[in-house]
Design a protein around this motif. Structure first.
Motif, PDB file in Angstrom:
ATOM      1  N   ASN B 222      -2.549  -6.045  15.399  1.00  0.00           N
ATOM      2  CA  ASN B 222      -1.543  -7.071  15.581  1.00  0.00           C
ATOM      3  C   ASN B 222      -0.218  -6.671  14.982  1.00  0.00           C
ATOM      4  O   ASN B 222       0.705  -7.477  14.907  1.00  0.00           O
ATOM      5  N   ASP B 223      -0.125  -5.439  14.479  1.00  0.00           N
ATOM      6  CA  ASP B 223       1.181  -4.954  14.076  1.00  0.00           C
ATOM      7  C   ASP B 223       1.751  -5.773  12.916  1.00  0.00           C
ATOM      8  O   ASP B 223       2.939  -6.054  12.874  1.00  0.00           O
ATOM      9  N   ARG B 224       0.861  -6.185  11.994  1.00  0.00           N
ATOM     10  CA  ARG B 224       1.322  -6.974  10.863  1.00  0.00           C
ATOM     11  C   ARG B 224       1.668  -6.044   9.713  1.00  0.00           C
ATOM     12  O   ARG B 224       1.074  -4.981   9.555  1.00  0.00           O
ATOM     13  N   SER B 225       2.617  -6.484   8.855  1.00  0.00           N
ATOM     14  CA  SER B 225       2.803  -5.744   7.619  1.00  0.00           C
ATOM     15  C   SER B 225       1.730  -6.188   6.636  1.00  0.00           C
ATOM     16  O   SER B 225       1.158  -7.278   6.748  1.00  0.00           O
ATOM     17  N   LEU B 226       1.450  -5.330   5.677  1.00  0.00           N
ATOM     18  CA  LEU B 226       0.259  -5.489   4.840  1.00  0.00           C
ATOM     19  C   LEU B 226       0.270  -6.750   3.980  1.00  0.00           C
ATOM     20  O   LEU B 226      -0.686  -7.510   3.967  1.00  0.00           O
ATOM     21  N   LEU B 227       1.380  -6.991   3.298  1.00  0.00           N
ATOM     22  CA  LEU B 227       1.381  -7.976   2.224  1.00  0.00           C
ATOM     23  C   LEU B 227       0.997  -9.399   2.640  1.00  0.00           C
ATOM     24  O   LEU B 227       0.143 -10.020   2.000  1.00  0.00           O
ATOM     25  N   PRO B 228       1.600  -9.973   3.709  1.00  0.00           N
ATOM     26  CA  PRO B 228       1.304 -11.376   4.039  1.00  0.00           C
ATOM     27  C   PRO B 228      -0.178 -11.611   4.349  1.00  0.00           C
ATOM     28  O   PRO B 228      -0.686 -12.702   4.098  1.00  0.00           O
ATOM     29  N   VAL B 229      -0.855 -10.614   4.905  1.00  0.00           N
ATOM     30  CA  VAL B 229      -2.269 -10.783   5.218  1.00  0.00           C
ATOM     31  C   VAL B 229      -3.123 -10.526   3.986  1.00  0.00           C
ATOM     32  O   VAL B 229      -4.179 -11.132   3.800  1.00  0.00           O
ATOM     33  N   LEU B 230      -2.636  -9.626   3.162  1.00  0.00           N
ATOM     34  CA  LEU B 230      -3.424  -9.226   1.993  1.00  0.00           C
ATOM     35  C   LEU B 230      -3.554 -10.377   0.994  1.00  0.00           C
ATOM     36  O   LEU B 230      -4.615 -10.557   0.386  1.00  0.00           O
ATOM     37  N   VAL B 231      -2.492 -11.194   0.890  1.00  0.00           N
ATOM     38  CA  VAL B 231      -2.514 -12.258  -0.125  1.00  0.00           C
ATOM     39  C   VAL B 231      -3.639 -13.265   0.126  1.00  0.00           C
ATOM     40  O   VAL B 231      -4.504 -13.456  -0.742  1.00  0.00           O
ATOM     41  N   PRO B 232      -3.694 -13.916   1.315  1.00  0.00           N
ATOM     42  CA  PRO B 232      -4.803 -14.867   1.508  1.00  0.00           C
ATOM     43  C   PRO B 232      -6.171 -14.186   1.470  1.00  0.00           C
ATOM     44  O   PRO B 232      -7.137 -14.769   0.972  1.00  0.00           O
ATOM     45  N   ALA B 233      -6.248 -12.945   1.972  1.00  0.00           N
ATOM     46  CA  ALA B 233      -7.528 -12.236   1.955  1.00  0.00           C
ATOM     47  C   ALA B 233      -7.986 -11.994   0.519  1.00  0.00           C
ATOM     48  O   ALA B 233      -9.162 -12.197   0.180  1.00  0.00           O
ATOM     49  N   ALA B 234      -7.043 -11.586  -0.329  1.00  0.00           N
ATOM     50  CA  ALA B 234      -7.398 -11.307  -1.725  1.00  0.00           C
ATOM     51  C   ALA B 234      -7.786 -12.589  -2.442  1.00  0.00           C
ATOM     52  O   ALA B 234      -8.762 -12.619  -3.205  1.00  0.00           O
ATOM     53  N   VAL B 235      -7.046 -13.672  -2.177  1.00  0.00           N
ATOM     54  CA  VAL B 235      -7.386 -14.952  -2.810  1.00  0.00           C
ATOM     55  C   VAL B 235      -8.780 -15.386  -2.365  1.00  0.00           C
ATOM     56  O   VAL B 235      -9.600 -15.838  -3.175  1.00  0.00           O
TER      57      VAL B 235
END
Lengths: 466, 336
Positions: B222-235
């Motif tokens: 989906n061509d996403r940058s890492l950080l915005p997806v990483l935050v909810p995943a990490a939480v």
């Protein structure tokens, strides 16, 4: 159009008809029985008379059995638009979706949360608050009825919207919410629901009177039922015919088909019963019983009014919308109208006669009438089904009157096989649930109403205050 | 923030609410047959969700209705595309709804056993298929150039989507067990706590793995940058690990909060992964359906925004109140 594509649309239509009719067997009973149970509980709250509490629990149990399946089958309706009618959904979502979303936010949360509080809250809430939860749940069901009829009425008479870029867009939400068609549909449907609820209670009460047990209790139930049934059935005769009159303005084809009137007449007679005359090649019935001038009066309000025939409406539509056949299935519309109207008259008669006998104090002794009342439980179900068939079939070939045709509105990627499979699954599941529902309803309707201090089996335990 | 993005977020919140709330009642449905050893005990277990499960399900009804109203093209493409999945879900939800109300209303061992099976199977089936379906939106569905579904039934299933489905089932079972630990008294409560402890490790392993894979899919597909997806995943990953530790340390209240957090974060990860798209197209990424492609006109959006602004706080208040009314533990003393 290839024959296979035509089959796909037909299967999608059959699925929609089956699941909607089935769903609508349970919805009006919920809508109509809810307030009656609430009235019973209110009586108990006001008078402290335990008879009312017993009746509340008795009919409350039947309400809940019915509610469970109504909710479950409602979800199918919401999903089905997208699954089977994706072209339609994309086209109308900007208008049709709004009342659906509002229904969820404003009505479904209300009814489900407060019904849960009512069922399980007998010993956790004060009596006054507990009574309020039932009324709020009833309010939720009525609100949801209103919003879904707003959505449906927009398909019959699209207002407050315009089409641009191949999609319908909402332009005036107040016009949508105050659609004259919707106000009629809502009033009519709620009177149907009250009729169904009250005749249901009345029929069961009469059955118990026949048996001669708990006579005092069920005489009260019959009284409450009649207080609702008499005005509801009488008012519905008026509202129903006014609704028909209003429909003539928006859907002349539907009304012409409901009368099997092929050519414009002035004055027009009302066909009471006919054989033949339902197809374009066979426009003259081989046998007909007719009341002169009555159709003119019903459709226009005067005995000399002109009523447009299907052929003329069809020609008008061809000029307006281009070549094509704009005739709905006439036979279904004709008989839908008649089954609805005749049963409506019959139900009014049952209610009035019941009230008369009750006033004379002889209700419990007229066994033939008590049996009639038991049989009459079925009438509102048949009438409501016939009414919806008239409403939806009479609109064909349009899915949204004048805007979108049914034949092009289904999901292009959903194959005949998938539709067939899902139809088979729903029919099998619904049939099984229907049988179980009737078994459970009968079982609980035949029981003696629960004593307030003695639970009837474990399941009703939650209905019993400690 | 534009109204379109607001509604995308709101729909994510509705799905999150659905996962958090119906998540535990799915779990209770799965566990009722094993936590309760006889019919009375099973009835008590189901009673913990009796007053609220129907209200929880409305979150789904509203999520679907809001999608229909705000993003007609998303609703149409998703529902027609996930056809058989949704059919299976509908069957599960119908059977489940009826089983809760009817299971106790008939007589005989056969009646009870049939409904027990029905409610267990449907409580497992529905979340599994939801997990598969939502993950497929992110993993990619074959959309035509006019952004309609052009694929086959099987295209919904991949190793990734099936794993998300399985993780959803495991997480909901764990979530349900922490809920039951809070709501059941006595021996039943202890048994529920034991199940929660037993589920903690496998759930944590699978859910953390799936969340990590989701981040990879979001970036890759989906061509996403890492950080915005990483935050909810990490939480979310932190939540499920913390839940395991809290349950082990006999802190069921916090344990439940942690499983709820993870249920919400799974949805948040999928939706942030999707943004600004609503359905990713594979193999041709260019056919992906975006928020602005799918959104309806501004007027309709502002109407439903007003309605949502008025209704949502009221709904949250009375639903919260309902949970408050039924906060007492059940099944402690024998009922009189």
């Amino acid at each position: 159009m290839s024959p296979l594509a035509a089959t796909t649309v037909d299967l999608a239509r059959l699925q929609f008809a089956t699941t909607s009719i089935y769903h609508f067997l349970f919805v009006p009973l919920t809508l109509g029985l809810g307030p009656i149970v609430a009235i019973m509980q209110t009586k108990w709250h006001r008078t402290g008379d335990e008879a009312w509490l017993r009746l509340t629990k008795f009919f409350g149990t039947l309400l809940l059995i019915n509610f469970a399946i109504g909710v479950a089958t409602g979800l199918v309706q919401e999903f089905q638009f997208g699954m089977n009618w994706s072209v339609y959904s994309k086209y109308v979502g900007g208008v049709f979706g709004a009342p659906l979303a509002i229904e969820g936010l404003a009505a479904f949360f209300l009814e489900s949360t407060f019904l849960g509080l009512w069922i399980f809250g007998w010993d956790r809430l004060s009596p006054r608050l507990h009574l309020a939860t039932l009324w709020l749940a009833v309010l939720g069901t009525w609100l949801s009825g209103y919003f879904i009829l707003v959505a449906n009425s927009w398909m019959q008479h699209p207002v407050g919207s315009k089409v641009s870029g191949g999609e319908a867009h909402l332009t005036d939400v107040w016009a949508l919410l105050s659609n004259r068609f919707a106000l009629y549909a809502f009033t009519h449907t709620m009177l149907v629901a009250l009729t169904m609820g009250s005749l249901f209670v009345f029929g069961i009460a009469c059955w118990h009177l026949l048996r001669g047990r708990n006579v005092d209790l069920f005489r009260r139930a019959a009284a409450v039922a009649l207080i609702v049934a008499v005005p509801a059935t009488v008012a519905n005769m008026v509202v129903g015919s006014r609704f028909g009159l209003a429909t003539t303005d928006y859907q002349p084809m539907k009304i012409a088909a409901a009368e099997a009137l092929w050519n414009t007449e002035q004055p027009a007679g009302f066909s009471l019963f006919q054989i033949g005359g339902f197809t374009q090649s066979d426009q003259k019935p081989s046998f007909v019983i007719q009341v002169p001038k009555l159709l003119s009066f019903l459709a226009t309000g005067t005995f000399t009014g002109q009523v447009e025939g299907m052929n003329q409406v069809n020609e008008g539509y061809q000029t307006q919308y281009g070549k094509g056949n704009y005739l709905p299935p006439v036979r279904v519309a004709y008989w839908g109208m008649r089954v609805m109207a005749y049963l409506g008259a019959l139900m009014t008669l049952v209610a009035l006669l019941g009230a008369f006998l009750y006033r004379r104090g002889t209700l419990a002794t007229k066994r033939w009438f008590l049996w009639t009342a038991v049989v009459a439980i079925a009438f509102p179900y048949l009438a409501a089904t016939a009414g919806w068939l008239l409403t939806e079939v009479g609109r064909q070939p349009w899915i949204v009157q004048g805007l979108l045709k049914t034949a092009t509105a289904n999901s292009p990627n959903v194959s005949t096989a998938m539709l067939g499979a899902s139809l088979a699954i729903f029919v099998a599941l619904y049939a099984a649930l229907g049988v179980l529902d009737v078994i459970l309803m009968r079982r609980y309707a035949r029981l003696d109403p629960p004593e307030p201090d003695r639970p009837v089996g474990p399941p009703v335990a939650e209905l019993v205050p400690s | 923030m534009s109204l379109e993005i607001f509604w995308f977020c709101l729909i994510a919140v509705l799905w999150g609410g659905y996962f958090v709330l119906e998540g535990f009642d799915f779990g209770v449905g799965m566990l009722a047959a094993v936590v309760g050893r006889d019919d009375d005990e099973r009835h008590t277990v189901i009673e913990t969700i009796g007053p609220v499960w129907d209200g929880n399900e409305v979150w789904l009804v509203v999520a679907a209705g809001a999608t229909f109203a705000a993003f007609p093209a998303w609703y149409a493409t998703m529902f027609a595309g996930l056809y058989l999945l949704l059919l299976a879900i509908l069957v599960c939800l119908i059977v489940r709804a009826v089983s809760f109300d009817w299971r106790g209303r008939g007589d005989g061992e056969r009646w009870h056993r049939s409904w027990r099976w029905a409610s267990t199977a449907s409580s497992i089936g529905a979340p599994f298929f939801w997990g598969v379906g939502l993950a497929a939106l992110l993993h990619g569905l074959p959309l035509n150039s006019d952004q309609t579904y052009g694929g086959d039934v099987g295209d919904v299933f991949s190793v990734y989507t099936v794993l998300v489905g399985a993780a959803t089932v495991l997480l909901f079972a764990f979530h349900g067990a922490t809920f039951l630990t809070l709501r059941l008294a006595g021996g039943l409560g202890e048994r529920a706590a034991a199940f929660a402890r037993r589920l903690a490790l496998p759930t944590a392993v699978v859910v953390v793995g799936v969340l990590a894979w989701t981040v990879v899919v979001a970036i890759d597909r989906n061509d996403r940058s890492l950080l915005p997806v990483l935050v909810p995943a990490a939480v979310g990953a932190g939540g499920v690990v913390a839940a395991g530790l809290l349950v082990g340390a006999r802190r069921p209240g916090w344990g439940f909060a942690a499983t709820a957090l993870t249920a919400g974060m799974i949805v948040a990860t999928l939706f942030t992964g999707l943004y600004p798209r609503v359905i990713v197209s594979s193999p041709d990424f260019a056919n992906s359906l975006t928020i602005s492609d799918a959104a309806t006109a501004h007027y309709a959006l502002s109407v439903i925004t007003v309605v949502a602004a008025v209704c949502t706080p009221v709904v949250l208040l009375y639903q919260g109140w309902a949970y408050h009314v039924f906060r007492a533990r059940v099944g402690g003393a024998p009922s009189v």
